[in-house]
Design an enzyme around this catalytic site. Structure first.
Site, mmCIF file in Angstrom:
data_model
loop_
_atom_site.group_PDB
_atom_site.id
_atom_site.type_symbol
_atom_site.label_atom_id
_atom_site.label_comp_id
_atom_site.label_asym_id
_atom_site.label_seq_id
_atom_site.Cartn_x
_atom_site.Cartn_y
_atom_site.Cartn_z
ATOM 1 N N ASP A 7 21.123 37.196 54.083
ATOM 2 C CA ASP A 7 20.843 38.611 53.876
ATOM 3 C C ASP A 7 22.127 39.281 53.406
ATOM 4 O OD1 ASP A 7 18.964 40.992 54.355
ATOM 5 O OD2 ASP A 7 20.787 41.597 55.404
ATOM 6 N N GLU A 9 24.056 43.177 52.596
ATOM 7 C CA GLU A 9 24.098 44.641 52.638
ATOM 8 C C GLU A 9 24.921 45.048 51.421
ATOM 9 O OE1 GLU A 9 22.130 46.198 54.583
ATOM 10 O OE2 GLU A 9 21.701 44.494 55.883
ATOM 11 N N HIS A 156 19.611 46.158 59.781
ATOM 12 C CA HIS A 156 20.358 46.455 58.561
ATOM 13 C C HIS A 156 21.809 46.001 58.655
ATOM 14 C CE1 HIS A 156 17.032 48.329 56.577
ATOM 15 N NE2 HIS A 156 16.844 49.136 57.596
ATOM 16 N N ASP A 161 19.743 40.606 60.496
ATOM 17 C CA ASP A 161 18.570 40.547 59.625
ATOM 18 C C ASP A 161 18.301 39.119 59.165
ATOM 19 O OD1 ASP A 161 18.423 43.280 59.942
ATOM 20 O OD2 ASP A 161 18.695 43.757 57.828
#
Length: 180
Positions: A7, A9, A156, A161
């Site tokens: 994942d 960000e 998040h 995540d």
């Protein structure tokens, strides 16, 4: 079922204009998330010309990652090769893989690297197959549907995540196998 679940960000939604600020990943072997095989790093966001890219306040409110937090983080030129090495020749999994793939391809390309895993799997697509009568397949809804929880304060954030996505992948694959 040997994959790397990851994942990202980012500073925004555009792989061309925005940048990665965090990468989190877990290795799944034989249907189990490997506790000792994880990857996590903040990344100093840089623009296409190598200039520091500020994290917009509206995005900071989503993932909680601030300019201060990434000030001394590794540059993409250092973080990306480490992540690519962690992935190796494994297939990858992400929730809404198109988003993460776009950022990985763009970031890798800016640094003379290649994002080319042998296969990419999407837990959002798998959720649609496993739960065809459901309308929503975002990660929050999928986690609820599969009785999975995020680390406290971890929604998040990449590692949390990615962990939920990894557990969801395992359960979705089991469910789809059982459905035939």
């Amino acid at each position: 079922m040997n994959v790397v679940v990851f994942d990202l960000e980012t500073t925004g939604l555009s792989p061309e204009r925005d940048a990665i600020v965090e990468i989190g990943a877990w290795r799944v072997r034989d249907g189990r998330v490997q506790e000792a095989e994880r990857f996590e790093t903040l990344v100093r966001p840089l623009g296409a010309g190598g200039e520091p890219l500020p994290i917009p306040w509206r995005v900071q409110r989503i993932h909680g990652i601030s300019d201060e937090m990434v000030r001394d983080a590794p540059h993409p030129a250092d973080a990306l090769p480490e992540f690519l090495s962690f992935v190796g020749d494994s297939p990858v999994v992400a929730h809404n893989i198109g988003f993460d793939r776009g950022f990985m391809r763009a970031a890798a390309g800016r640094h003379g690297l290649t994002w080319a895993p042998p296969a990419e799997h999407c837990t959002m697509r798998l959720s649609r197959q496993a739960f065809p009568g459901e309308r929503s397949h975002n990660l929050d809804v999928l986690a609820q549907r599969l009785d999975l929880g995020f680390a406290r304060g971890g929604r998040h954030r990449s590692l949390s995540d990615a962990r939920v996505t990894a557990e969801a992948f395992v359960r979705l694959m089991e469910r789809l196998r059982a459905q035939g």
